[in-house]
Each structure stands twice: as C-alpha cells, then as structure tokens.
Write an enzyme that holds these catalytic residues in place. Structure first.
Site, PDB file in Angstrom:
ATOM      1  N   SER A   7      -6.968 -10.036 -23.452  1.00 32.11           N
ATOM      2  CA  SER A   7      -6.258 -10.145 -22.064  1.00 32.11           C
ATOM      3  C   SER A   7      -4.966  -9.165 -22.658  1.00 32.11           C
ATOM      4  O   SER A   7      -4.401 -10.299 -23.343  1.00 32.11           O
ATOM      5  CB  SER A   7      -7.027 -11.377 -21.657  1.00 32.11           C
ATOM      6  OG  SER A   7      -5.319 -11.461 -20.679  1.00 32.11           O
ATOM      7  N   HIS A  32      -9.491  -6.536 -21.214  1.00 28.70           N
ATOM      8  CA  HIS A  32      -9.195  -7.183 -19.405  1.00 28.70           C
ATOM      9  C   HIS A  32      -7.917  -7.195 -18.882  1.00 28.70           C
ATOM     10  O   HIS A  32      -6.924  -7.698 -19.849  1.00 28.70           O
ATOM     11  CB  HIS A  32      -9.729  -9.157 -20.021  1.00 28.70           C
ATOM     12  CG  HIS A  32      -9.141  -9.980 -19.505  1.00 28.70           C
ATOM     13  ND1 HIS A  32     -10.922 -10.495 -18.314  1.00 28.70           N
ATOM     14  CD2 HIS A  32      -8.677 -11.066 -18.517  1.00 28.70           C
ATOM     15  CE1 HIS A  32     -11.129 -11.137 -17.525  1.00 28.70           C
ATOM     16  NE2 HIS A  32      -9.230 -11.738 -17.838  1.00 28.70           N
ATOM     17  N   ASP A  34      -5.586  -8.664 -16.051  1.00 26.45           N
ATOM     18  CA  ASP A  34      -5.478 -10.210 -15.671  1.00 26.45           C
ATOM     19  C   ASP A  34      -4.439  -9.035 -13.901  1.00 26.45           C
ATOM     20  O   ASP A  34      -3.633  -8.539 -14.041  1.00 26.45           O
ATOM     21  CB  ASP A  34      -4.423 -10.828 -15.553  1.00 26.45           C
ATOM     22  CG  ASP A  34      -5.900 -11.961 -17.084  1.00 26.45           C
ATOM     23  OD1 ASP A  34      -6.926 -12.359 -16.143  1.00 26.45           O
ATOM     24  OD2 ASP A  34      -5.592 -11.788 -17.747  1.00 26.45           O
ATOM     25  N   MET A  36      -2.709 -10.443 -10.998  1.00 23.91           N
ATOM     26  CA  MET A  36      -2.813 -11.016  -9.990  1.00 23.91           C
ATOM     27  C   MET A  36      -1.070 -11.294  -8.750  1.00 23.91           C
ATOM     28  O   MET A  36      -0.195 -10.220  -8.742  1.00 23.91           O
ATOM     29  CB  MET A  36      -1.688 -12.560 -10.797  1.00 23.91           C
ATOM     30  CG  MET A  36      -2.350 -12.895 -12.070  1.00 23.91           C
ATOM     31  SD  MET A  36      -1.773 -14.444 -13.051  1.00 23.91           S
ATOM     32  CE  MET A  36      -3.590 -14.274 -14.667  1.00 23.91           C
ATOM     33  N   HIS A  65      -9.687  -7.933 -13.549  1.00 25.95           N
ATOM     34  CA  HIS A  65      -9.751  -9.508 -13.467  1.00 25.95           C
ATOM     35  C   HIS A  65      -9.357  -9.710 -11.847  1.00 25.95           C
ATOM     36  O   HIS A  65      -7.783  -9.752 -12.292  1.00 25.95           O
ATOM     37  CB  HIS A  65      -9.582 -10.081 -14.124  1.00 25.95           C
ATOM     38  CG  HIS A  65      -9.771 -11.484 -13.890  1.00 25.95           C
ATOM     39  ND1 HIS A  65      -9.638 -12.831 -14.557  1.00 25.95           N
ATOM     40  CD2 HIS A  65     -10.193 -12.696 -12.670  1.00 25.95           C
ATOM     41  CE1 HIS A  65      -9.911 -14.186 -13.854  1.00 25.95           C
ATOM     42  NE2 HIS A  65     -10.130 -13.769 -12.967  1.00 25.95           N
ATOM     43  N   MET A  67      -6.726 -11.065  -9.183  1.00 23.64           N
ATOM     44  CA  MET A  67      -6.862 -12.436  -8.776  1.00 23.64           C
ATOM     45  C   MET A  67      -5.632 -12.243  -7.647  1.00 23.64           C
ATOM     46  O   MET A  67      -4.662 -12.824  -7.712  1.00 23.64           O
ATOM     47  CB  MET A  67      -6.449 -13.560 -10.186  1.00 23.64           C
ATOM     48  CG  MET A  67      -6.737 -13.727 -10.939  1.00 23.64           C
ATOM     49  SD  MET A  67      -6.674 -14.587 -12.636  1.00 23.64           S
ATOM     50  CE  MET A  67      -6.520 -13.488 -13.182  1.00 23.64           C
ATOM     51  N   MET A 136     -13.829 -19.378 -14.876  1.00 24.95           N
ATOM     52  CA  MET A 136     -12.373 -19.032 -14.904  1.00 24.95           C
ATOM     53  C   MET A 136     -12.616 -21.042 -16.578  1.00 24.95           C
ATOM     54  O   MET A 136     -13.790 -21.656 -15.830  1.00 24.95           O
ATOM     55  CB  MET A 136     -11.914 -19.439 -14.149  1.00 24.95           C
ATOM     56  CG  MET A 136     -11.467 -18.019 -13.553  1.00 24.95           C
ATOM     57  SD  MET A 136     -10.609 -17.128 -14.604  1.00 24.95           S
ATOM     58  CE  MET A 136      -9.523 -17.799 -15.732  1.00 24.95           C
ATOM     59  N   GLY A 141      -4.153 -17.953 -13.127  1.00 28.55           N
ATOM     60  CA  GLY A 141      -2.220 -17.838 -13.366  1.00 28.55           C
ATOM     61  C   GLY A 141      -1.791 -17.489 -14.275  1.00 28.55           C
ATOM     62  O   GLY A 141      -0.694 -16.551 -14.587  1.00 28.55           O
ATOM     63  N   GLY A 143      -1.852 -17.030 -18.728  1.00 29.39           N
ATOM     64  CA  GLY A 143      -2.088 -17.115 -19.894  1.00 29.39           C
ATOM     65  C   GLY A 143      -1.529 -18.862 -20.795  1.00 29.39           C
ATOM     66  O   GLY A 143      -0.473 -19.856 -20.705  1.00 29.39           O
ATOM     67  N   GLY A 144      -2.555 -18.989 -21.938  1.00 28.66           N
ATOM     68  CA  GLY A 144      -1.455 -20.051 -22.467  1.00 28.66           C
ATOM     69  C   GLY A 144      -1.781 -20.763 -22.568  1.00 28.66           C
ATOM     70  O   GLY A 144      -1.436 -22.248 -23.299  1.00 28.66           O
ATOM     71  N   ASP A 174     -12.780 -17.446 -18.923  1.00 29.31           N
ATOM     72  CA  ASP A 174     -11.740 -16.892 -19.184  1.00 29.31           C
ATOM     73  C   ASP A 174     -11.034 -17.675 -19.103  1.00 29.31           C
ATOM     74  O   ASP A 174     -10.898 -18.952 -18.116  1.00 29.31           O
ATOM     75  CB  ASP A 174     -11.571 -16.202 -18.116  1.00 29.31           C
ATOM     76  CG  ASP A 174     -10.253 -15.826 -18.192  1.00 29.31           C
ATOM     77  OD1 ASP A 174      -9.852 -15.674 -18.877  1.00 29.31           O
ATOM     78  OD2 ASP A 174     -10.238 -14.337 -17.452  1.00 29.31           O
ATOM     79  N   GLY A 175     -10.118 -18.504 -20.225  1.00 28.64           N
ATOM     80  CA  GLY A 175      -9.256 -19.109 -20.676  1.00 28.64           C
ATOM     81  C   GLY A 175      -8.914 -20.014 -21.141  1.00 28.64           C
ATOM     82  O   GLY A 175     -10.443 -20.733 -21.562  1.00 28.64           O
ATOM     83  N   GLY A 176      -8.155 -20.179 -22.376  1.00 30.52           N
ATOM     84  CA  GLY A 176      -7.878 -21.231 -23.321  1.00 30.52           C
ATOM     85  C   GLY A 176      -9.368 -20.938 -24.437  1.00 30.52           C
ATOM     86  O   GLY A 176      -9.672 -22.471 -25.022  1.00 30.52           O
ATOM     87  N   GLY A 196      -7.132 -14.284 -24.586  1.00 36.58           N
ATOM     88  CA  GLY A 196      -5.655 -13.986 -24.660  1.00 36.58           C
ATOM     89  C   GLY A 196      -4.832 -14.078 -25.904  1.00 36.58           C
ATOM     90  O   GLY A 196      -4.982 -12.998 -27.143  1.00 36.58           O
TER      91      GLY A 196
HETATM   92  C1  DX5 Z   1      -6.080 -16.544 -16.431  1.00 33.36           C
HETATM   93  C2  DX5 Z   1      -6.223 -15.626 -17.235  1.00 33.36           C
HETATM   94  C3  DX5 Z   1      -6.100 -14.957 -18.092  1.00 33.36           C
HETATM   95  C4  DX5 Z   1      -5.759 -15.619 -19.374  1.00 33.36           C
HETATM   96  C5  DX5 Z   1      -6.312 -15.861 -20.697  1.00 33.36           C
HETATM   97  O1  DX5 Z   1      -5.621 -17.067 -15.126  1.00 33.36           O
HETATM   98  O2  DX5 Z   1      -7.353 -14.863 -16.240  1.00 33.36           O
HETATM   99  O3  DX5 Z   1      -7.184 -14.231 -18.769  1.00 33.36           O
HETATM  100  O4  DX5 Z   1      -4.817 -15.015 -19.690  1.00 33.36           O
HETATM  101  O5  DX5 Z   1      -5.276 -16.567 -21.545  1.00 33.36           O
HETATM  102  P1  DX5 Z   1      -5.463 -17.427 -23.128  1.00 33.36           P
HETATM  103  O6  DX5 Z   1      -6.712 -16.946 -23.278  1.00 33.36           O
HETATM  104  O7  DX5 Z   1      -4.100 -17.665 -23.492  1.00 33.36           O
HETATM  105  O8  DX5 Z   1      -6.356 -18.719 -21.941  1.00 33.36           O
HETATM  106 ZN    ZN Z   2      -8.276 -12.613 -16.686  1.00 32.62          ZN
END
Ligand code: DX5
Ligand code: ZN
Length: 214
Positions: A7, A32, A34, A36, A65, A67, A136, A141, A143-144, A174-176, A196
């Site tokens: 990401s 990926h 994102d 938003m 993606h 959002m 998800m 919203g 990363g991290g 996707d996420g964490g 990410g």
């Molecule tokens: C969150 C995004 C993710 C995010 C993942 O809304 O959709 O793609 O960037 O980042 P990490 O891997 O750092 O959780």
């Molecule tokens: Zn994403």
C-alpha cells in the site's frame, strides 16, 4: 499462490516513483492504491491524476481501493487513469450492482470490500459478478493500525462462500498485516495480502515481501 499488494499510503510520497520501483523490483505483484475522500473515511489521500502519473513507470497490477462515497462517480476516471482492479465498499453506495456494472463496462476487474463490522454474508449476492473480495482487517482510513483478530471469522466465512461458488475469486485482506501475523490470514483463506507499513517501513523490502508470500 499468495500475492502481495504493497500500500503506497505508507511510502515516502516525496519519492513516489522510486518507492514504487522498490516494491516492483522486490517481487510484489500488485500495487495497492488507497483513495480516500474525507467523507466515507476521515482522511484524504489521492486522486486519478496521481494514478495516471505513476502508471507511466510501473507494470504492477494497480489495485485501486476506493474509500469514497458514491464511488460510481469516479470509476470512469480511475479506469482511464490506469487502474487494473477497482474495489468499492458495499457500505459506500446504495446501488452496488450499478457500480460493479460500471467497473465491468470499463473492462476492469471488480473488487468488493467490507469493513470489519460488516456482516460477511452481504457479499454472497454479488459473487457471480466480482473478481475479488477485500476484507478490511482494520477500520479503513489510516495506515499503521493494529490488525483486528475478529475479522478472521469474516475471512473464513467468505473463503467458504467463494469455494462453494466454484468461482475464481481472490480474497484480499488489508490493514495491520505483517510477517508476524500473516499466517493467520493465510490460514483463514486470504490469498492477496495488502501491507503498507510492514513493506515500506522495512529495511529489507524484498525479504519482507518474500516473507509475506511464503
Ligand atoms: C487503510 C488502508 C490500508 C492501509 C494499510 O484504510 O486501506 O490499505 O494503507 O496499511 P498498513 O499495512 O500499514 O495497516
Ligand atoms: Zn486499502
């Protein structure tokens, strides 16, 4: 085969082109992206002009993606900008079918995503029209964030639905996600791993991508 979709939200945006090259050379299959809008999620990121700019220098599969609220409004633009796969959220529109049809009319692959608290059963009615389901594993919203373990139940439920459908549908998470917890999501049935911070924060990007794919 497991695919990795780094990401770019976690990359150094001041050096976008070289950051993308690092993950492309490092063995990733997807990129990926994102998007938003500050309404569907409380953050604003990037739009089609960035996608078309990075498209010129990358052969990765662009995994966009969305959002954003009412994503149908921007599907043509992201398709034109170079998206290969466009994922919308079931929670973002009243007419999921119309948005899916619009992605297909542009000749792009269709992804459908659910947030952590959305019941997985909702995707069942769309399985004959999609190429990928994205679960998800954090609230969308930012990363991290930390992986939410309860989402493993949704991944398992959707993996079962996909198998029962007999269709060739990818299951993305996707996420964490990091090399430390990736086995959990793979065991639950995921085969496209978004990461990410774990990838762009790594001092050994090829090694981290290989660990995620292993
Ligand atoms: C969150 C995004 C993710 C995010 C993942 O809304 O959709 O793609 O960037 O980042 P990490 O891997 O750092 O959780
Ligand atoms: Zn994403």
């Amino acid at each position: 085969m497991i695919k990795v979709s780094p990401s770019i939200l976690a990359c150094d945006f001041a050096n976008l082109q070289s950051e993308i090259k690092k993950v492309e050379d490092g063995g990733a299959q997807y990129l990926h992206i994102d998007v938003m809008d500050g309404i569907f999620v409380p953050n604003i990121t990037l739009g089609p002009c960035i996608v078309s700019a990075i498209r010129k220098n990358s052969n990765l599969v662009f995994d966009v993606h969305l959002m954003i609220t009412d994503p149908i409004r921007y599907i043509d633009e992201f398709a034109k900008a170079g998206a290969d796969l466009i994922t919308i959220h079931v929670e973002s529109t009243f007419d999921v079918n119309a948005a899916i049809d619009k992605i297909k009319a542009n000749g792009k692959k269709v992804g459908l995503s659910i947030k952590p608290n959305t019941k997985p059963e909702i995707v069942k009615q769309y399985l004959d029209k999609v190429d990928l389901i994205l679960v998800m594993t954090v609230e969308p919203g930012f990363g991290g964030q930390s992986f939410i373990p309860a989402t493993l139940d949704s991944i398992r439920a959707i993996d079962t639905m996909i198998k029962e459908s007999g269709k060739d549908i990818e299951l993305e998470v996707d996420g964490g996600i990091s090399p430390k917890n990736v086995q959990l999501v793979k065991d639950a049935g995921a085969n496209v791993i978004v990461a990410g911070s774990a990838v762009f924060g790594s001092s050994d990007i090829p090694g981290t991508i290989a660990q995620l794919m292993a």
